[in-house]
Every structure is written in C-alpha cells, then in structure tokens.
Design an enzyme around this catalytic site. Sequence first.
Site, PDB file in Angstrom:
ATOM      1  N   CYS A 257       7.669 -10.540   4.522  1.00 32.13           N
ATOM      2  CA  CYS A 257       7.093 -10.651   5.862  1.00 32.13           C
ATOM      3  C   CYS A 257       6.814 -12.127   6.122  1.00 32.13           C
ATOM      4  O   CYS A 257       5.712 -12.516   6.512  1.00 32.13           O
ATOM      5  CB  CYS A 257       5.845  -9.790   6.020  1.00 32.13           C
ATOM      6  SG  CYS A 257       4.560 -10.078   4.794  1.00 32.13           S
TER       7      CYS A 257
ATOM      8  N   PRO B 228       0.781  -1.242   0.000  1.00 33.36           N
ATOM      9  CA  PRO B 228       0.000   0.000   0.000  1.00 33.36           C
ATOM     10  C   PRO B 228       0.812   1.291   0.000  1.00 33.36           C
ATOM     11  O   PRO B 228       0.255   2.360  -0.137  1.00 33.36           O
ATOM     12  CB  PRO B 228      -0.817  -0.117   1.280  1.00 33.36           C
ATOM     13  CG  PRO B 228       0.051  -0.923   2.194  1.00 33.36           C
ATOM     14  CD  PRO B 228       0.737  -1.924   1.322  1.00 33.36           C
ATOM     15  N   GLY B 229       2.149   1.196   0.194  1.00 27.57           N
ATOM     16  CA  GLY B 229       2.950   2.385  -0.044  1.00 27.57           C
ATOM     17  C   GLY B 229       3.911   2.816   1.039  1.00 27.57           C
ATOM     18  O   GLY B 229       4.612   3.810   0.868  1.00 27.57           O
TER      19      GLY B 229
ATOM     20  N   ASP C 135       9.936  -5.844  -2.042  1.00 30.72           N
ATOM     21  CA  ASP C 135       9.236  -6.395  -0.887  1.00 30.72           C
ATOM     22  C   ASP C 135       8.287  -7.438  -1.451  1.00 30.72           C
ATOM     23  O   ASP C 135       7.152  -7.147  -1.806  1.00 30.72           O
ATOM     24  CB  ASP C 135       8.489  -5.287  -0.143  1.00 30.72           C
ATOM     25  CG  ASP C 135       7.837  -5.782   1.127  1.00 30.72           C
ATOM     26  OD1 ASP C 135       8.463  -6.585   1.833  1.00 30.72           O
ATOM     27  OD2 ASP C 135       6.690  -5.390   1.410  1.00 30.72           O
TER      28      ASP C 135
ATOM     29  N   LYS D 153       6.866   1.723   2.182  1.00 31.53           N
ATOM     30  CA  LYS D 153       8.279   1.790   1.806  1.00 31.53           C
ATOM     31  C   LYS D 153       8.509   2.879   0.760  1.00 31.53           C
ATOM     32  O   LYS D 153       9.552   3.547   0.760  1.00 31.53           O
ATOM     33  CB  LYS D 153       8.745   0.421   1.324  1.00 31.53           C
ATOM     34  CG  LYS D 153       8.717  -0.645   2.433  1.00 31.53           C
ATOM     35  CD  LYS D 153       9.036  -2.025   1.926  1.00 31.53           C
ATOM     36  CE  LYS D 153       9.049  -3.049   3.062  1.00 31.53           C
ATOM     37  NZ  LYS D 153       7.711  -3.262   3.666  1.00 31.53           N
TER      38      LYS D 153
END
Length: 425
Positions: free
Chosen positions: A228, A109-110, A175, A112
């Site tokens: 993650c 969703p932003g 990611d 990083k």
Amino acid sequence: MDFKTHLKKYLPDAEIEQLIASFSHKEQKGFYLNLNKIDEESLLKLFPNIKRHPLVKNGYLFDQDEYQLGKKIYHEQGLYYIQDPSAMLVAHFLNPQKEMKILDMCAAPGGKSVMTSLLMQDSGLLLSNDLSSSRTNVLLQNVERMGLGNVVVTSYDLSKFKNELIEQFDGVILDAPCSGSGMFRKQEEMKADWTYEKVLKNAAIQKELILLAYSFLKPGGTLLYSTCSYSYEEDEEVIEHLLSKSDAKLEYIDEFAGFYRSEKYPQTIHLFPHKFSGEGHYIAKIKKPGNLVIIPDKKIEVIRTKEGKGKSRQIEVYSLNKNLPKKIIDFALRPGLLLGSKIDDKFIPSHHYSHYVNSENSIPLNKEETIKFIKGETLNIQRKNGYAFVSFNGNNLGNIHLVNNVGKNLYPKGLRKTLSVDDSF
C-alpha cells in the site's frame, strides 16, 4: 527528499498533482461477501444501494454515511468482510483453486486471507502468518468470525522455516510491510509519519521477503506481491531485485481502465484513488517456471492436550485439510478448524466451530435476545441441559451452556459489546 519529489522517479507531474489532490477526497469503502452465510439476493434486501465491485465477483462498494456495516449484527456473524476495494484485487488475481496449498506471509488483519479461503471453497489449505503476535490475534478473530475451515494461523519468523517450507505452496501472497503512503487518504496520521528514510528501510526488508516468498513457491506456482505504497523503491525496485536474483517471470495483469502502469514494468499495476475506487496499492503477479501439480489431501485431526487446574485435562480437537511440517503445526496459534474441547467427559463446541456450521440445529434468537447475547448476558431458554448454538436470522452467533432453562453465555469476552436495535439490524 519530500513525498512529492520522490514520486518523480516514475510519475509525470500532471499525474502527481492528480494523485495528491485525491488525498482530500472521500474514502471509498468496500466489502467481500461470504456466500457460505448469505446470497446476493438476501444481501440486496438488507442494503439495496450497494454497488458491485468493477472487477471482483462477490465484492461490493458502499457509502459509509448510508450503511454503517461494521456496526451491524451481520458483521458479527461473518456475513461479510469489510475490505478496501483495491486490496481485494490481490486474491482476485491470485485466483486460488480448490485443493491448493496457499501461504499468506503477512496476513493480518486478514482481508486477503479471508477472500482467498472463501475462493478455495473450504478445500486445500491456507497458511496465514503474521510476525506480530498482537496483529495475529486480530487475524484469528477474523478467521473465527468468518467461519473459515481451511486456515492455519501462525505468528512466525518464516525465514527460520525455510528448509521446511521450500517449494511447498501452489500460491503465495506477500502483502509486504511498507511506508503506507497508499493509506494517506484513509489515515491522516500516515502523512505525518512518512519519510523517505522509512521508504528505503522498508524496501530493504521487502527485498529479503520477496526472495523468501519465492523460495516457498512450487514450480509453476504464482506469487502475488503487493504494497500500500506509492514509492517506486518499494514497488518496481523490489520486483527488479527478485528478477535479478531468481528465475522469476512477471505475468501481465489484465487490462482495466483504472490501472496505472509504469514504463519499467508495465506487467504490474498501480492503483491510484483518482483512477480506481479504492486506496493506493501496487500489485505484481509473478510465476515460477515449471508445471504446477496440485495434490489433493484428506482431512486429518490434530489433537492438543492442555493441563488444567487440579487433575483436569483439556483436549482440543482440530480439523485440518492438508498436512504441514510438524514443526509448523506444533506451535501454530490455530492449527486448523477448532472443533471444540474435551474437559473430563464433556465436549464443548468452540466459537470458531459455531461460525463454521449452519444454523439448522441452533436455537433462534430475536433482536432483543441477540443484543443480550452479544453483550455477554445470560438467556432464559426452555431447552434441555447441555451445550447449544444460538442464531439470528439463519446464521449462528455462538454457543451457550444450558442449565435448568438458563443459558450461560459463551460468547468470547474479548468480542462482547453493546449493540442497539437502531444501528445493528
């Protein structure tokens, strides 16, 4: 294979027990400060009990039972981005410099991307991409809310742009999509959804993505790979795949007491909730051999024309810090900072631009007017006709169109919500 058994590939039994026990502990919340809108002294007056992130400058930890930061008006204004403390370390270790050209491959969703853009201080260019169009819309909302001026937002399968983007970027963030076990403490449904088959399926995708990410990197550039996930198959084995298929070199991530390092690749780090104040994360810092040359570039304008109803035409005006291949720009969801739109002889500033500029020439609102504005209601304001920005407490909220002392609300309909004086200020 069950979750606990598969961890034995790199973790001793005692570490596994501590890790699993930590899933029942309270989640640690964090946020990253937008220094373009507020300084630390002002922040501490609003939230005196927050704590500094142990490693990240302008990163903070907070107790959600004490501060509901997502419900505050300051969140709507883009004064901070709520982000997991472990996830903040990706942009921190990338350490992007001014004038760089950075790619965030799976950006939504932003978080990083937001931190990377702010570290670049509105210079250079950040290409933020996500394959999912729905997730990319959330990414775009966050880019607008935070008032970022050096970001191009796209929703592409980047494997189809390999020829255009090969060795184009000083830094790349991957990611990678993963099985999500690092979110077990944060999202209960992730536990029920986890399977070893899902781990293997994601690992196969990650191995393709990391080779693609490395191809986009300039000689001397840096790639940050993260997941993650606690799974060795999605972490160290993906790194092993890259090292066996390329000239990539691992760079040692600096020591910190809260990091866990496996024997195979001690240059990389695992973040476990029982050791570090955040959720589960794996991070590897990768260098491409060579001497990095950063090329400054001037801002350019990007013009798009849309046909409207009847004979009307809408011309959108964007500001962009660096050139990208035309093939990338032409179908980008947001090819830079959207300044506004020209419709016939009128120029209408964008919501994005309202959050980018300071509030020097905006119309200040009180708490009650601010609540009405965020809800989408009209405002009674004694000003001359035209378009204007409105602000609260020194930071812009958005735009209004003034006609005969009535301010037509231009706050995006998808963002409108009902706020309360008690919760929001």
